[in-house]
Design an enzyme around this catalytic site. Sequence first.
Site, PDB file in Angstrom:
ATOM      1  N   HIS A  41       1.737   5.498  -3.719  1.00 50.83           N
ATOM      2  CA  HIS A  41       2.393   5.295  -5.013  1.00 50.83           C
ATOM      3  C   HIS A  41       3.618   4.433  -4.809  1.00 50.83           C
ATOM      4  O   HIS A  41       4.406   4.676  -3.887  1.00 50.83           O
ATOM      5  CB  HIS A  41       2.786   6.638  -5.615  1.00 50.83           C
ATOM      6  CG  HIS A  41       3.616   6.503  -6.853  1.00 50.83           C
ATOM      7  ND1 HIS A  41       3.254   5.688  -7.898  1.00 50.83           N
ATOM      8  CD2 HIS A  41       4.790   7.082  -7.214  1.00 50.83           C
ATOM      9  CE1 HIS A  41       4.173   5.767  -8.851  1.00 50.83           C
ATOM     10  NE2 HIS A  41       5.115   6.595  -8.453  1.00 50.83           N
ATOM     11  N   HIS A  66       6.544   1.688  -7.265  1.00 51.59           N
ATOM     12  CA  HIS A  66       6.933   1.118  -8.556  1.00 51.59           C
ATOM     13  C   HIS A  66       7.049  -0.397  -8.381  1.00 51.59           C
ATOM     14  O   HIS A  66       8.000  -1.001  -8.884  1.00 51.59           O
ATOM     15  CB  HIS A  66       8.269   1.697  -9.028  1.00 51.59           C
ATOM     16  CG  HIS A  66       8.252   3.185  -9.207  1.00 51.59           C
ATOM     17  ND1 HIS A  66       9.372   3.955  -9.090  1.00 51.59           N
ATOM     18  CD2 HIS A  66       7.236   4.032  -9.511  1.00 51.59           C
ATOM     19  CE1 HIS A  66       9.051   5.234  -9.301  1.00 51.59           C
ATOM     20  NE2 HIS A  66       7.762   5.306  -9.551  1.00 51.59           N
ATOM     21  N   ASP A 107     -13.430  -9.111  -5.968  1.00 52.76           N
ATOM     22  CA  ASP A 107     -13.663  -8.598  -4.617  1.00 52.76           C
ATOM     23  C   ASP A 107     -13.062  -7.206  -4.431  1.00 52.76           C
ATOM     24  O   ASP A 107     -13.739  -6.274  -4.017  1.00 52.76           O
ATOM     25  CB  ASP A 107     -12.997  -9.516  -3.571  1.00 52.76           C
ATOM     26  CG  ASP A 107     -13.671 -10.867  -3.420  1.00 52.76           C
ATOM     27  OD1 ASP A 107     -14.808 -11.025  -3.891  1.00 52.76           O
ATOM     28  OD2 ASP A 107     -13.022 -11.763  -2.828  1.00 52.76           O
ATOM     29  N   HIS A 135       4.830   3.880 -15.944  1.00 50.92           N
ATOM     30  CA  HIS A 135       5.255   4.448 -14.659  1.00 50.92           C
ATOM     31  C   HIS A 135       5.027   3.461 -13.511  1.00 50.92           C
ATOM     32  O   HIS A 135       5.988   2.862 -13.038  1.00 50.92           O
ATOM     33  CB  HIS A 135       4.511   5.779 -14.447  1.00 50.92           C
ATOM     34  CG  HIS A 135       4.957   6.518 -13.232  1.00 50.92           C
ATOM     35  ND1 HIS A 135       4.610   7.827 -12.993  1.00 50.92           N
ATOM     36  CD2 HIS A 135       5.712   6.133 -12.172  1.00 50.92           C
ATOM     37  CE1 HIS A 135       5.156   8.208 -11.853  1.00 50.92           C
ATOM     38  NE2 HIS A 135       5.817   7.203 -11.341  1.00 50.92           N
ATOM     39  N   TYR A 151     -17.108  -6.189   3.890  1.00 53.30           N
ATOM     40  CA  TYR A 151     -15.904  -5.531   4.410  1.00 53.30           C
ATOM     41  C   TYR A 151     -15.962  -4.022   4.254  1.00 53.30           C
ATOM     42  O   TYR A 151     -15.417  -3.299   5.072  1.00 53.30           O
ATOM     43  CB  TYR A 151     -14.651  -6.087   3.725  1.00 53.30           C
ATOM     44  CG  TYR A 151     -14.469  -7.549   3.993  1.00 53.30           C
ATOM     45  CD1 TYR A 151     -13.944  -7.975   5.205  1.00 53.30           C
ATOM     46  CD2 TYR A 151     -14.862  -8.511   3.063  1.00 53.30           C
ATOM     47  CE1 TYR A 151     -13.794  -9.320   5.478  1.00 53.30           C
ATOM     48  CE2 TYR A 151     -14.715  -9.856   3.323  1.00 53.30           C
ATOM     49  CZ  TYR A 151     -14.178 -10.258   4.529  1.00 53.30           C
ATOM     50  OH  TYR A 151     -14.039 -11.580   4.796  1.00 53.30           O
TER      51      TYR A 151
HETATM   52 ZN    ZN Z   1       6.763   7.092  -9.533  1.00 51.27          ZN
END
Ligand code: ZN
Length: 240
Positions: A112, A114, A137, A177, A231
């Site tokens: 995660h 930002h 891809d 977010h 891949y």
């Molecule tokens: Zn966050």
Amino acid sequence: MTTYPRPVLEEVARTREVVARLHAELPRWGLVVWTAGNVSQRVVVDPRHGPGPEDLLVIKPSGVTYDELTAEAMVVCDLDGNLLEGDRSPSSDTAAHAYVYRNMPEVGGVVHTHSTYATAWAARGEPVPCVLTMMADEFGGDVPVGPFALIGDDSIGRGIVETLRGSRSPAVLMRNHGPFTIGRDAVAAVKAAVMVEEVARTVHIARQLGPTVPIDQNHIDSLYARYQNVYGQNLTEDRS
Ligand SMILES: [Zn+2]
């Protein structure tokens, strides 16, 4: 943790090293500021090794700068997000990571950030349209937007899982977010975090110059199939 047998503890130690090393990739690629952002990886617990069949996860502690992120600083949690080993509290996003691992057994890594451009698309609540061959891809189509969700319960995790289960994309832009990415391990999830920022930036710049040109769905399908066959680093064949 002391009740876990040696093979599990060795795997935890190895995963601590991997997760610590991968956190350095986030500032290196310009995806994070201050202490934001986190990487986790699943530790598969063989039920024969007891004490329970449930997997573990290794994640960044809360509120620690990137310079301090050593293997020893990483924390170990169960898949309910409870701290099992570590001097500090787990990242405040641990519940979201844990929800993904509980509900998507094929996922071995979650990231995660930002990162600026991906988060700008999340702020507009707009999927990044698939107008680049590298998007076909890597993402097999648009980068989808997930629901608005408040931190503190399972709602972020639920939004990630509901959005990505029906998608080829290893990245979701959680509305207002930012991006969450998944992979078969933490390396693949970090790669997806780097790639989603790259395509968000490029498509944003293209939009400033004028309308973008869509790619035919059959071309997206064949680009995706070829790339994944060559891949094979995404999970998406199993999920789409
Ligand atoms: Zn966050």
